[in-house]
Design a protein around this motif. Sequence first.
Motif, PDB file in Angstrom:
ATOM      1  N   ALA A 251       0.810  -1.217   0.000  1.00 59.61           N
ATOM      2  CA  ALA A 251       0.000   0.000   0.000  1.00 59.61           C
ATOM      3  C   ALA A 251       0.844   1.268   0.000  1.00 59.61           C
ATOM      4  O   ALA A 251       0.580   2.176  -0.786  1.00 59.61           O
ATOM      5  CB  ALA A 251      -0.953  -0.003   1.186  1.00 59.61           C
ATOM      6  N   ILE A 252       1.853   1.353   0.857  1.00 60.66           N
ATOM      7  CA  ILE A 252       2.597   2.605   0.964  1.00 60.66           C
ATOM      8  C   ILE A 252       3.386   2.865  -0.318  1.00 60.66           C
ATOM      9  O   ILE A 252       3.504   4.016  -0.754  1.00 60.66           O
ATOM     10  CB  ILE A 252       3.506   2.631   2.208  1.00 60.66           C
ATOM     11  CG1 ILE A 252       3.948   4.080   2.491  1.00 60.66           C
ATOM     12  CG2 ILE A 252       4.697   1.714   2.062  1.00 60.66           C
ATOM     13  CD1 ILE A 252       4.517   4.290   3.870  1.00 60.66           C
ATOM     14  N   LEU A 253       3.880   1.837  -0.955  1.00 64.36           N
ATOM     15  CA  LEU A 253       4.579   2.026  -2.229  1.00 64.36           C
ATOM     16  C   LEU A 253       3.616   2.499  -3.306  1.00 64.36           C
ATOM     17  O   LEU A 253       3.975   3.316  -4.154  1.00 64.36           O
ATOM     18  CB  LEU A 253       5.259   0.727  -2.657  1.00 64.36           C
ATOM     19  CG  LEU A 253       6.392   0.225  -1.758  1.00 64.36           C
ATOM     20  CD1 LEU A 253       6.945  -1.085  -2.317  1.00 64.36           C
ATOM     21  CD2 LEU A 253       7.493   1.249  -1.628  1.00 64.36           C
ATOM     22  N   ASP A 254       2.401   1.992  -3.268  1.00 62.93           N
ATOM     23  CA  ASP A 254       1.402   2.426  -4.247  1.00 62.93           C
ATOM     24  C   ASP A 254       1.028   3.894  -4.069  1.00 62.93           C
ATOM     25  O   ASP A 254       0.613   4.551  -5.023  1.00 62.93           O
ATOM     26  CB  ASP A 254       0.138   1.568  -4.128  1.00 62.93           C
ATOM     27  CG  ASP A 254       0.361   0.136  -4.594  1.00 62.93           C
ATOM     28  OD1 ASP A 254       1.351  -0.090  -5.317  1.00 62.93           O
ATOM     29  OD2 ASP A 254      -0.439  -0.738  -4.225  1.00 62.93           O
ATOM     30  N   MET A 255       1.156   4.394  -2.861  1.00 67.71           N
ATOM     31  CA  MET A 255       0.805   5.794  -2.589  1.00 67.71           C
ATOM     32  C   MET A 255       1.914   6.760  -2.977  1.00 67.71           C
ATOM     33  O   MET A 255       1.700   7.976  -2.985  1.00 67.71           O
ATOM     34  CB  MET A 255       0.438   5.966  -1.111  1.00 67.71           C
ATOM     35  CG  MET A 255      -0.930   5.405  -0.762  1.00 67.71           C
ATOM     36  SD  MET A 255      -1.358   5.684   0.971  1.00 67.71           S
ATOM     37  CE  MET A 255      -0.456   4.366   1.764  1.00 67.71           C
TER      38      MET A 255
ATOM     39  N   HIS B  27      12.767  -1.113   2.721  1.00 69.29           N
ATOM     40  CA  HIS B  27      12.239  -0.897   4.075  1.00 69.29           C
ATOM     41  C   HIS B  27      10.712  -0.820   4.102  1.00 69.29           C
ATOM     42  O   HIS B  27      10.136  -0.288   5.045  1.00 69.29           O
ATOM     43  CB  HIS B  27      12.834   0.384   4.650  1.00 69.29           C
ATOM     44  CG  HIS B  27      14.335   0.369   4.761  1.00 69.29           C
ATOM     45  ND1 HIS B  27      14.988  -0.322   5.754  1.00 69.29           N
ATOM     46  CD2 HIS B  27      15.294   0.929   3.997  1.00 69.29           C
ATOM     47  CE1 HIS B  27      16.296  -0.181   5.604  1.00 69.29           C
ATOM     48  NE2 HIS B  27      16.507   0.566   4.545  1.00 69.29           N
ATOM     49  N   GLN B  28      10.051  -1.374   3.065  1.00 73.92           N
ATOM     50  CA  GLN B  28       8.614  -1.171   2.946  1.00 73.92           C
ATOM     51  C   GLN B  28       7.827  -1.722   4.129  1.00 73.92           C
ATOM     52  O   GLN B  28       6.823  -1.141   4.545  1.00 73.92           O
ATOM     53  CB  GLN B  28       8.091  -1.775   1.644  1.00 73.92           C
ATOM     54  CG  GLN B  28       8.264  -3.274   1.510  1.00 73.92           C
ATOM     55  CD  GLN B  28       7.633  -3.802   0.230  1.00 73.92           C
ATOM     56  OE1 GLN B  28       6.470  -3.524  -0.028  1.00 73.92           O
ATOM     57  NE2 GLN B  28       8.386  -4.526  -0.570  1.00 73.92           N
ATOM     58  N   ASP B  29       8.270  -2.846   4.712  1.00 76.24           N
ATOM     59  CA  ASP B  29       7.516  -3.399   5.834  1.00 76.24           C
ATOM     60  C   ASP B  29       7.541  -2.473   7.038  1.00 76.24           C
ATOM     61  O   ASP B  29       6.516  -2.239   7.686  1.00 76.24           O
ATOM     62  CB  ASP B  29       8.043  -4.785   6.212  1.00 76.24           C
ATOM     63  CG  ASP B  29       9.541  -4.817   6.475  1.00 76.24           C
ATOM     64  OD1 ASP B  29      10.244  -3.875   6.043  1.00 76.24           O
ATOM     65  OD2 ASP B  29      10.016  -5.777   7.113  1.00 76.24           O
ATOM     66  N   LYS B  30       8.707  -1.888   7.315  1.00 73.74           N
ATOM     67  CA  LYS B  30       8.819  -0.985   8.452  1.00 73.74           C
ATOM     68  C   LYS B  30       8.122   0.351   8.178  1.00 73.74           C
ATOM     69  O   LYS B  30       7.503   0.942   9.075  1.00 73.74           O
ATOM     70  CB  LYS B  30      10.285  -0.737   8.793  1.00 73.74           C
ATOM     71  CG  LYS B  30      11.032  -1.980   9.235  1.00 73.74           C
ATOM     72  CD  LYS B  30      10.397  -2.619  10.461  1.00 73.74           C
ATOM     73  CE  LYS B  30      11.173  -3.847  10.920  1.00 73.74           C
ATOM     74  NZ  LYS B  30      10.499  -4.519  12.072  1.00 73.74           N
TER      75      LYS B  30
ATOM     76  N   VAL C  42      16.800   6.706   7.822  1.00 69.51           N
ATOM     77  CA  VAL C  42      16.555   5.620   8.762  1.00 69.51           C
ATOM     78  C   VAL C  42      15.828   6.088  10.022  1.00 69.51           C
ATOM     79  O   VAL C  42      15.229   5.275  10.743  1.00 69.51           O
ATOM     80  CB  VAL C  42      17.884   4.916   9.115  1.00 69.51           C
ATOM     81  CG1 VAL C  42      18.738   5.789  10.043  1.00 69.51           C
ATOM     82  CG2 VAL C  42      17.645   3.541   9.715  1.00 69.51           C
ATOM     83  N   ASP C  43      15.830   7.400  10.290  1.00 74.23           N
ATOM     84  CA  ASP C  43      15.118   7.910  11.462  1.00 74.23           C
ATOM     85  C   ASP C  43      13.631   7.593  11.408  1.00 74.23           C
ATOM     86  O   ASP C  43      12.985   7.426  12.454  1.00 74.23           O
ATOM     87  CB  ASP C  43      15.300   9.430  11.587  1.00 74.23           C
ATOM     88  CG  ASP C  43      16.683   9.821  12.070  1.00 74.23           C
ATOM     89  OD1 ASP C  43      17.411   8.942  12.566  1.00 74.23           O
ATOM     90  OD2 ASP C  43      17.046  11.005  11.939  1.00 74.23           O
ATOM     91  N   LEU C  44      13.061   7.511  10.205  1.00 77.24           N
ATOM     92  CA  LEU C  44      11.639   7.167  10.073  1.00 77.24           C
ATOM     93  C   LEU C  44      11.339   5.789  10.644  1.00 77.24           C
ATOM     94  O   LEU C  44      10.196   5.500  11.009  1.00 77.24           O
ATOM     95  CB  LEU C  44      11.211   7.194   8.605  1.00 77.24           C
ATOM     96  CG  LEU C  44      10.936   8.541   7.933  1.00 77.24           C
ATOM     97  CD1 LEU C  44      10.451   8.305   6.508  1.00 77.24           C
ATOM     98  CD2 LEU C  44       9.925   9.358   8.711  1.00 77.24           C
ATOM     99  N   ILE C  45      12.359   4.960  10.710  1.00 80.89           N
ATOM    100  CA  ILE C  45      12.183   3.585  11.185  1.00 80.89           C
ATOM    101  C   ILE C  45      12.655   3.435  12.624  1.00 80.89           C
ATOM    102  O   ILE C  45      11.922   2.967  13.497  1.00 80.89           O
ATOM    103  CB  ILE C  45      12.943   2.609  10.269  1.00 80.89           C
ATOM    104  CG1 ILE C  45      12.334   2.630   8.868  1.00 80.89           C
ATOM    105  CG2 ILE C  45      12.948   1.202  10.845  1.00 80.89           C
ATOM    106  CD1 ILE C  45      13.165   1.929   7.823  1.00 80.89           C
ATOM    107  N   THR C  46      13.892   3.863  12.887  1.00 83.92           N
ATOM    108  CA  THR C  46      14.503   3.550  14.181  1.00 83.92           C
ATOM    109  C   THR C  46      13.901   4.340  15.344  1.00 83.92           C
ATOM    110  O   THR C  46      13.744   3.801  16.445  1.00 83.92           O
ATOM    111  CB  THR C  46      16.014   3.807  14.131  1.00 83.92           C
ATOM    112  OG1 THR C  46      16.252   5.169  13.728  1.00 83.92           O
ATOM    113  CG2 THR C  46      16.693   2.867  13.155  1.00 83.92           C
ATOM    114  N   ILE C  47      13.553   5.602  15.111  1.00 81.37           N
ATOM    115  CA  ILE C  47      13.051   6.421  16.219  1.00 81.37           C
ATOM    116  C   ILE C  47      11.659   5.982  16.676  1.00 81.37           C
ATOM    117  O   ILE C  47      11.445   5.759  17.878  1.00 81.37           O
ATOM    118  CB  ILE C  47      13.108   7.914  15.860  1.00 81.37           C
ATOM    119  CG1 ILE C  47      14.571   8.368  15.839  1.00 81.37           C
ATOM    120  CG2 ILE C  47      12.295   8.758  16.850  1.00 81.37           C
ATOM    121  CD1 ILE C  47      14.785   9.799  15.375  1.00 81.37           C
TER     122      ILE C  47
END
Length: 380
Positions: free
Chosen positions: A8-12, A139-142, A336-341
């Motif tokens: 979904a997020i890739l489609d957006m 990183h699509q799953d995260k 990577v901050d979008l994921i790790t934080i």
Amino acid sequence: MLEKMLKAILDMLSETRNHFIDTLARMQTNGHPIVLCGAGYVSQITWDFMQRQGMSVDYVAISEAWLKPGDEFNGKRIVSLESLTAQESQYNYIIAMQFIDEPLRVELERNAGVILFYDPTFVGINAGEHFTTAWCETHQDKLNEFYANLTDEASKTTLIAYLNQRISARAIYYQSVFHPEHYFPHELIRFGAEEIFIDGGAYNGDSIAAFVNALEQQNVAPAAKIFAFEPDKTTFALLEQNTANLPQCVCINAGIWNTNTTLRFNAGQALSSAITDAPDADEISLKSIDNVVAGEKVTFIKMDIEGSELEALKGAQATIEKHYPILAISLYHKPVDLITIPQFIHQIQPGYHFYLRAHHPRLACELVLYAIPPHRLPTH
């Protein structure tokens, strides 16, 4: 169902190409000299990115009014824009400045092969990598997990706008999600009595002034205490001066980190400063929030510390676990901050509600994650 969500997020994401890189390729094939317009911070991060990508610059140019004899930029002599626009020859112009006035734009168009306008934050701020569709696929799953954990539609729309603009380097998405109330958006933040505010990256006290104003607007008593961290000595002097009327404000000439230590710090320009390994940088003191507040009942933590947010959060873990404060954490410095934080915050306190807001009117920076505990959620 999970597979559908992962896609979904890739489609957006409507953007797949990078406008800066594609335009540079056009410049390299048309045969005209490439001119980097500007010699400030935006030019520097653009130059650094081009060096990493193996892209060359023929001229660095600024307006004649600002040019001094012998001025250089990364070892290249700076020339005046006027000397180039007066030529009959054509030039490719990269506009590496935050602002350009209309007369200059018209002058450049006179002999331009290609003029490149772009969002310079796409290169990342204090980061060696930038957003690409390949990065998002990896990183699509995260990313999808983060998207699903955002509480309102405004947050989800903001994330997609941010990713589209960072991937494309085109300043056309972020303005539609711009929120002017930096760190204290009225629809998210509700203050109570005895607020204890931590300002990580206090700069000259501007966010403290906004905090005080937000308290007043909500008819809440003045804060019980403010801890203001600022590592740069020059800026720290302004911070002390601008908060002298707040006796409850404790100004600390240090950055925040996962422990008390000393590291090297490079005072930046315009958009950032940073922890660095450069041997010629200044040494600064770093402190952990847990050590400084020593158990005080912190109610709000704000961080904008140029890519060191995750390490600083590690140094505030005990405070967050015990007192469950509102968090306003910058997410725009490194991809990577979008994921790790968000992952780290969720690990400390799984009950936080996540919101995203964009606080720059044009450039894809000033992206803030608001983590709000259930008992502090606004009621409408």
